[in-house]
Structures are given as C-alpha cells and as structure tokens.
Design a protein around this motif. Structure first.
Motif, PDB file in Angstrom:
ATOM      1  N   ILE A  45       0.830  -1.208   0.000  1.00 19.59           N
ATOM      2  CA  ILE A  45       0.000   0.000   0.000  1.00 19.59           C
ATOM      3  C   ILE A  45       0.865   1.259   0.000  1.00 19.59           C
ATOM      4  CG2 ILE A  45      -1.802   1.272   1.223  1.00 19.59           C
ATOM      5  CD1 ILE A  45      -2.635  -1.410   2.473  1.00 19.59           C
ATOM      6  N   THR A 247       4.473   6.577   5.650  1.00 22.09           N
ATOM      7  CA  THR A 247       3.547   7.253   6.561  1.00 22.09           C
ATOM      8  C   THR A 247       2.337   7.737   5.780  1.00 22.09           C
ATOM      9  OG1 THR A 247       4.827   9.225   6.138  1.00 22.09           O
ATOM     10  CG2 THR A 247       5.280   8.054   8.189  1.00 22.09           C
ATOM     11  N   GLU A 248       1.304   8.198   6.499  1.00 21.24           N
ATOM     12  CA  GLU A 248       0.130   8.748   5.828  1.00 21.24           C
ATOM     13  C   GLU A 248      -0.347   9.977   6.588  1.00 21.24           C
ATOM     14  OE1 GLU A 248      -2.783   5.646   5.954  1.00 21.24           O
ATOM     15  OE2 GLU A 248      -2.747   5.532   8.128  1.00 21.24           O
ATOM     16  N   ARG A 257      -2.164   2.193  13.140  1.00 22.30           N
ATOM     17  CA  ARG A 257      -2.106   0.757  12.843  1.00 22.30           C
ATOM     18  C   ARG A 257      -2.752   0.414  11.505  1.00 22.30           C
ATOM     19  NH1 ARG A 257      -0.635  -2.737  17.333  1.00 22.30           N
ATOM     20  NH2 ARG A 257       0.169  -1.278  18.863  1.00 22.30           N
ATOM     21  N   THR A 258      -3.400   1.392  10.882  1.00 21.39           N
ATOM     22  CA  THR A 258      -4.123   1.103   9.648  1.00 21.39           C
ATOM     23  C   THR A 258      -3.708   2.092   8.569  1.00 21.39           C
ATOM     24  OG1 THR A 258      -5.972   0.678  11.120  1.00 21.39           O
ATOM     25  CG2 THR A 258      -6.402   0.533   8.755  1.00 21.39           C
ATOM     26  N   MET A 259      -3.347   1.577   7.413  1.00 21.08           N
ATOM     27  CA  MET A 259      -2.980   2.466   6.324  1.00 21.08           C
ATOM     28  C   MET A 259      -3.960   2.341   5.180  1.00 21.08           C
ATOM     29  SD  MET A 259       0.481   0.552   4.983  1.00 21.08           S
ATOM     30  CE  MET A 259       1.004   2.030   4.144  1.00 21.08           C
ATOM     31  N   VAL A 260      -4.124   3.469   4.464  1.00 24.09           N
ATOM     32  CA  VAL A 260      -5.044   3.523   3.336  1.00 24.09           C
ATOM     33  C   VAL A 260      -4.288   4.127   2.157  1.00 24.09           C
ATOM     34  CG1 VAL A 260      -7.184   4.537   2.479  1.00 24.09           C
ATOM     35  CG2 VAL A 260      -7.015   3.840   4.872  1.00 24.09           C
ATOM     36  N   GLY A 261      -4.371   3.477   1.002  1.00 23.30           N
ATOM     37  CA  GLY A 261      -3.669   4.044  -0.141  1.00 23.30           C
ATOM     38  C   GLY A 261      -3.857   3.212  -1.390  1.00 23.30           C
ATOM     39  N   ASN A 374       2.633   6.220  12.769  1.00 27.08           N
ATOM     40  CA  ASN A 374       2.620   6.113  11.316  1.00 27.08           C
ATOM     41  C   ASN A 374       1.835   7.241  10.670  1.00 27.08           C
ATOM     42  OD1 ASN A 374       4.149   3.694  10.749  1.00 27.08           O
ATOM     43  ND2 ASN A 374       2.538   2.594  11.813  1.00 27.08           N
TER      44      ASN A 374
END
Lengths: 452, 315
Positions: A45, A247-248, A257-261, A374
């Motif tokens: 991601i 990072t976001e 703990r959760t990434m979006v991309g 993050n």
C-alpha cells in the motif's frame, strides 16, 4: 499421462491455456519460490499525497545522473597533463590547458549529444539536491522522523551530505577556472583547521596548492566511491521504507495501525513510472534549452586568473554566503593563528548539521513522546517545531542570498558594503522574527486542530 | 490467439481493482458503459504516446543529422514527456482509483524474540569477556592495528615543511611579467599596475604579485620598517588573498584598493594593503623591492611573512 500434462492438453482443447503472466508466475515460483510473499507485495500500500513525490524526484534524479554520468565517463580524461587546444571551439585555439579541460571541451563541442548529456547531468545534480532538501523539509514539518523512522532520518541526512559533496566534486572535475577557484578555496578552508589543517590539506590534495594530481584523485571519488555510498544508503533508505511502510496524513479510516492508499500494482507502479519519465523529460528539456556551466567561457584554470561574479552550484551558496559575511576575525593565540574562515566554513556546517542529525531525539526529549507512529502531523499542529524550522531555513536563505551579494549589488545597483552589512544584520535578526511570527500564526491554527 | 484468450482468463478483479485495463480502455472504471457517468477519456494517453513516437524518430534523425543540442534534446525530452504523461495518466485515471486498506507492521512487539536475542548476545559477550587478559589484549592489539594504518595517509601527500611559508622570491630575483618580459623602472607610469613574477618562476602561483607605481602620491603611507621597500614609487603586494587564496585581481583606480573577486575582500593600497572591507583579516604581505644598476626591478628578499590564507602554525 501425468496430471500436469493432462491439464495442459485439456486447457489447450478448451481454450483456457495459462496466460503469459501465469506462466511467468509459475517460472518464478519454481526458480525462486516465495510466490505468496510476492503476491502480497504486489498489493503493497502506498498512501497518496503530492508531498510523497518529493523523495521520488530525488531517487529519479540519481538514476538520471548514473545514466548520463556513465556516458560522460567514456569521454572524460582525468589528467592534468598540459596539452595545446586545437579543437572546434576556436576562441581557445592554441591555448595550453589540462587534458581534463580539453576533454570536456571535446565532449561539449565534438561528441554528438555530448553537450546535451553534460547539461542534463548538471541539471539533474542541481535538482537532486533541491529535491532532497524539500523532501527533508517535508519530513521535518510533518513529523515523519518520529519513531520508528529515526534511523531512516539519519540515512536521509547522510545522503544529503554525500550528494552535496559529490556535487562539489563534479563541479571541480572539468578543471576550468571556476573549478580551480573552488578547489583553491577548499584548500584554504582545510588549512584553517587547528593543529591538523596544513597536514590535512597536503594529504588531501597531494601537496601545496595547486597540485598536478588533484583531478585524478577526485575522479574515482566522484564516479565510484561516493556514488557507491549513495546507492548503498539509498538502498537502505528504501528498504526501511518498504519494511516499515510509508507514513500517511490523517484521514478517515487511518490511524497508526491502519494504512489507506493505492496498491503498488498497477496504479502506483504506472503512476510512478510515468512520473520518472516526466522528470527525465523535464531534465532533458532543461539540458537542451537552458545553458549550464559553459566551461569554455571561463577558460582553463590558471592559479593567476580569477573571474568576477563567480558562483558555486546553488546548494553551496549558503556556505559561500557565510564565508563572505563572516568578519575577518583572525585570532593569534601564542605562536598560532586561527584564521577567521574556520568559523563560517568548518564550525558553521557542524552547527547546522549536528542538531539536524539529533533532531528526532531532541524532539523526543522535548515532547516526552516515544510513541510508535505512522500518521503524520500537519505542520501547524506543532507551532514550536514550525517556528524552529522557519527560523532555521530563514537563516540558511539569508546566507544563500549573501553568497550572491556581488551579483545582487551589480544587478540592482546597490552598494556592496551596505548590502553586506545589511545581510550581516539580517542573518542574526531575521530568523528569530520569522520564528516568532510563524509561532503566532501556527498557534492560532493549532487551536483549530485541537477543536477538531 | 492463446494470448488474447489468456488475458481474458487472467483478469483478476482483485489485482486490477475491479477495473481491468480493458474495461478502462472502454472507459468504464465503475462498470459504466461508454460515455456513462464514470467515463474517462483515453485520448490524453494516446496523445502522449504519439508525442513519444514523433520525439523518438526526431531524436534519431537529429542525431544522425548532427543537429543542434536544442533539436536533439527537444526531441528526446518530448519522447520522455509523452510516454511519462501517458503512464502517469494511465495510473492515475484509467487504472481505476482503487483504494485499499491494510495494517502497518508493528515492530518491537516480539518480546520473546527480543529476550532470546538478548540472552544469546549476553552469552556471546560472556564467552569473550571471561578471558580477562585476552579481552584486554584484543582491544589493545586491535586499537594499535587500526592506529598503525594511519601511516598510509603519508602516501597521499608530504608533510608541509616550508612550502606554506616561502615563495620563489629570493634576494635579487628580477621581476618579469607573465610572458617573461623584464620589468624596468620605466615599465609603469604613475597610477598604473601589472602582475609580476620572479624571473624563471612565472608558473609559481605563490609568487604572483601586484606591482603598482604609486609615484609621489602624498596619500601613500610608508609603514615603519618598510622605508626602503618602495623605490621610485614602485610598491609590490602578494596577489594571493589572505582570506581564501584567490588571486586579488581587481584594481579600483579611484579608491586605490585591490578587491578579491571571490569574496570581495578589499585591501587599501595606500596603507600597507590592510583589509578595509570584506572577510579578510590580514594585510596582503608586501614584497621589498629594489632597482638594480641596469634599472631593472628586483626583490630585496622573499616576503617577510607567509603569503596567502592563514594556517594554524603560521602565527
């Protein structure tokens, strides 16, 4: 008939034979294994933001530099043997010069595409450092250096130092008047270091300036040693990025703990390949249309020649400015001399880079916050940090302007001594003012963050 | 045939975000028909690739034709920009804006592994440090080995002995120009200057001087101990800047100052070449001059202080 061959025949008969991609996957699995890991990594991601492209610009500049640099290395002669020029650039016909300078003239005037490649190389180097610095600023102002990315902050800063230094080496290689003048100043700065200075200068240059072996000495450093170090650190930088993920920015559904991309394949891979080619295209257009470092106009280096309005590459400008602006306070101690240039040229860079290297830990101590993060911060979320950063970059910007004080004085018709004194005052007064103003503005904004 | 069929079979909705390349070409990332609500045009990518075609051919032709840098680079830039545009557009708009969510890796939570690693390292350290004497010897011998390698630096350059303190000027050295032309008492008119070297050493960067004829200018201050250094209004200063070593090449006739083009250090020719502006901290050393029986300018001796930028044991 084995099961495998049966399936293959059936597949052919019913028109469902494996696609080339499936066959490639099978080949990979048989020869390397790890298909499920690869399958996962295709879905790696990448959070989306224009700000995340800055580091990529730097990476792609490095690729362009390696490709163009290999081409240049095929034609450059790292020798200061004296030759008499009889090439295509007639104004220098019959002039004695070093083999190195002569080979750069030939490369620029006689090798097809040579000038284009040389100019693209130079532009890529200038954009490289600019991209690294803006990337660093993005890291700083959004808090990307916090745990677990402190080590990668150190690697990134080391990259900036190595790249800037290699830019200086590249500037020195053509052995034109400007490169020789730059080396002369570098020698003088080295000499100014207490105790070891004169010996160190002699060891680095192979004797007292001007030496006849310095180009041959710089060459392997510029084309092998530093590029290898840069490539290694880039690998480590990207390896850590890959393991830790990018990072976001804050947003719905995003937390530490959760990434979006976007998935790496196909969206991100297509986009970033496109951006790489766009950047290469822009650099090529620069190289084609915007003249850079026309060494034939400067003439060969002679220790008795000097030129006015001489400028280093832009990323050395702050150092040039510091050297121009620092007063001539030579200090005699007993039988020893501490030349004034020691302070702006040796101590100041240390004062600038040491806190930068320590910053993630300073920040940790100041904030008492060692959380594993993050999600980035918007700059105004931390008014104190924003003020420090704004003051710091204001300081560097005034120094950068000081590096061109003679040019500004000429262009605008100002008195040089007055301009110099103004800059000497500004470099002390302006950073705290900018920092205070930034703090006030960011503070008002940060209250809005607290509400939301 | 097999390839075309294969592609259809392999269209994996998870991999392409529910909109395979072919769907997107038809302009339907969300499953809409041509020119439906989600329709995205493909022409920008097509235009980009056409530009790349033209640019590539143009590049090859202009190279063979030995055309100018502008044509060559312009075509190459167009070729790169065209395909870059196409791919960026493809990835951004045509491939579908699939957004996926996943966990960040969480390091440093492997407490068991950390403890085991710590134990293992501890044991290794103990195995070594149990031998107290050997450990000390190891550190000592290792340190001496590393230090011994420092001598290699000696191969890179000589230890500076007198090279920073002396130049090629000697008592009786005759002044010549860069082209070797002798300088006599008639060479300069009052108020003019030239660059001079010791005869036979016109390649010696350390020895370059600015030779100026002051004439009988009343503003000129003769410093104590230098009364005999400027015969017949001739005065000579080292041309190597005491700041960073550039040649102090600019002479300003009105102000009677020398200015260094590198960092604008300014030296007052009427007062022992003392720095009056800019970053230099020390005066340009003055060369004691004499005029011999044939009317030629000579040096009485070498400079009496080291020339050029400062260094530690100069003081």
């Amino acid at each position: 008939m084995s099961e495998h061959r049966l399936k293959k025949s059936l597949g052919r008969a019913f028109g469902v034979a494996p696609s080339p991609a499936r066959r490639a996957a099978r080949w990979l699995d048989r020869n390397l294994g790890g298909s499920s890991i690869l399958r996962e990594e295709l879905r790696h991601i990448f959070p989306d933001s224009w700000a995340f492209f800055l580091g990529e610009i730097a990476l792609y500049c490095f690729i362009v530099l390696v490709v163009t640099g290999i081409f240049l290395a095929l034609f450059f002669h790292a020798s200061q043997a004296v030759v008499v020029y009889h090439g295509s650039y007639h104004p220098l016909a019959g002039v004695p010069m070093s083999d190195a300078y002569s080979s750069v003239l030939d490369l620029s005037w006689n090798v097809r595409a040579g000038l284009l490649v040389r100019q693209v190389h130079h532009w890529a180097a200038l954009v490289f450092v600019a991209a690294l610095i803006i990337h660093l600023m993005r890291m700083f102002f959004t808090g990307a250096y916090r745990r677990p990315r402190r080590i990668n902050w150190l690697i990134g800063l080391s990259l900036l130092l190595l790249v800037g230094f290699n830019g200086l080496m590249g500037y020195s290689l053509p052995d034109d008047l400007l490169s020789g003048t730059g080396l002369r100043i570098a020698f003088s700065i080295t000499e100014s270091i207490p105790f070891i200075g004169p010996t160190m200068a002699s060891v680095l240059f192979g004797g007292d300036f001007p030496t006849t072996g310095i180009i041959a000495r710089i060459y392997p450093v510029h084309i092998f040693l530093l590029p290898a170090a840069i490539a290694g650190l880039l690998g480590a930088h990207l390896g850590l990025l890959w393991l830790q993920r990018h990072t976001e920015f804050p947003g719905p559904g995003r937390d530490d703990r959760t990434m979006v991309g976007s998935p790496m394949v196909p969206q991100y891979a297509l986009r970033t390949t496109g951006y790489f080619l766009l950047l290469a295209g822009v650099l090529t257009a620069f190289g084609a249309l915007l003249q850079i470092n026309p060494v034939w106009l400067y003439g060969p280096f002679r220790a008795t020649d000097a030129t006015t309005s001489a400028q280093p590459d832009w990323h050395m400008g702050w150092l040039e400015g510091a050297v121009r602006m620092f007063p001539g306070w030579d200090i005699q101690i007993g039988g020893f001399l501490l030349p004034a240039i020691f302070w702006p040229a040796v101590i100041l860079p240390g004062l600038i880079f040491t806190p930068l290297f320590l910053w993630p830990w300073l920040d940790w101590m100041a904030m008492r916050d060692n959380q594993f993060v993050n999600v980035l911060q918007y700059p105004t979320m931390r008014p104190g940090r924003m003020a420090i950063g704004a003051g710091f970059f204001t300081f560097l910007t005034v120094l950068l302007v000081g590096g061109g004080d003679d040019v500004f004085a000429n262009v605008f018709g100002w008195s040089l001594p007055v301009l110099l004194r103004t800059l000497q005052i500004l470099v002390i007064v302006l950073p705290p003012i900018v920092a205070a103003l930034t703090y006030a503005i960011a503070r008002r904004r940060s209250e809005r963050w607290l509400v939301s | 045939m097999e390839v075309a069929k294969g592609r259809t079979v392999s269209a994996d909705p998870r991999l392409t975000g529910g909109a395979s390349g072919r769907d997107a070409e038809r302009g339907a990332p969300g499953g809409h028909g041509p020119r439906g609500p989600g329709w995205i045009p493909t022409w920008p990518a097509t235009v980009g690739l056409v530009i790349t075609l033209i640019g590539s051919v143009g590049f090859a032709v202009s190279f063979i034709d030995d055309a100018s840098t502008q044509w060559l680079g312009g075509f190459l830039a167009a070729a790169l920009l065209g395909i870059g545009l196409a791919l960026a557009y493809w990835g951004r708009d045509l491939a579908g804006d699939e957004v996926i969510t996943g966990p960040y890796p969480v390091p440093h939570e492997d407490a068991e592994g950390r403890a085991a690693l710590g134990d293992a390292l501890d044991q290794t350290v103990q195995v070594i440090t149990r031998r107290h004497f050997l450990t000390k010897m190891l550190v000592f011998a290792g340190g001496v080995f590393v230090l011994s390698q420092v001598v290699l630096l000696g191969a890179l350059g000589p230890r500076p002995k007198n090279s920073l303190r002396t130049t090629s000027w000697r008592a009786g050295s005759r002044l010549v120009t860069f082209d070797g032309v002798p300088v006599t008492r008639d060479t300069l008119a009052a108020g003019t200057f030239l660059v001079a070297f010791p005869e036979g050493h016109t390649d010696s960067a350390d020895s370059q001087i600015t030779l100026l004829r002051i004439g009988a200018d009343p503003q000129f201050k003769t410093l104590a101990g230098r009364e005999t250094w400027s015969p017949e209004g001739y005065v000579a200063y080292s041309r190597v800047c005491t700041h960073a070593g550039c040649p102090v090449a600019q002479y300003e006739d009105q102000a009677k100052v020398l200015v260094c083009p590198c960092h604008q250090s300014t030296f007052d020719l009427m007062n022992g070449a003392q720095p009056v502006a800019g970053p230099a901290g020390r005066a340009l050393p003055q060369l004691p001059l004499a005029i011999d029986a044939q009317g030629r300018l000579t040096a009485q001796s070498d400079f009496t202080v080291p020339i050029g930028p400062g260094f530690w044991d100069e003081g």
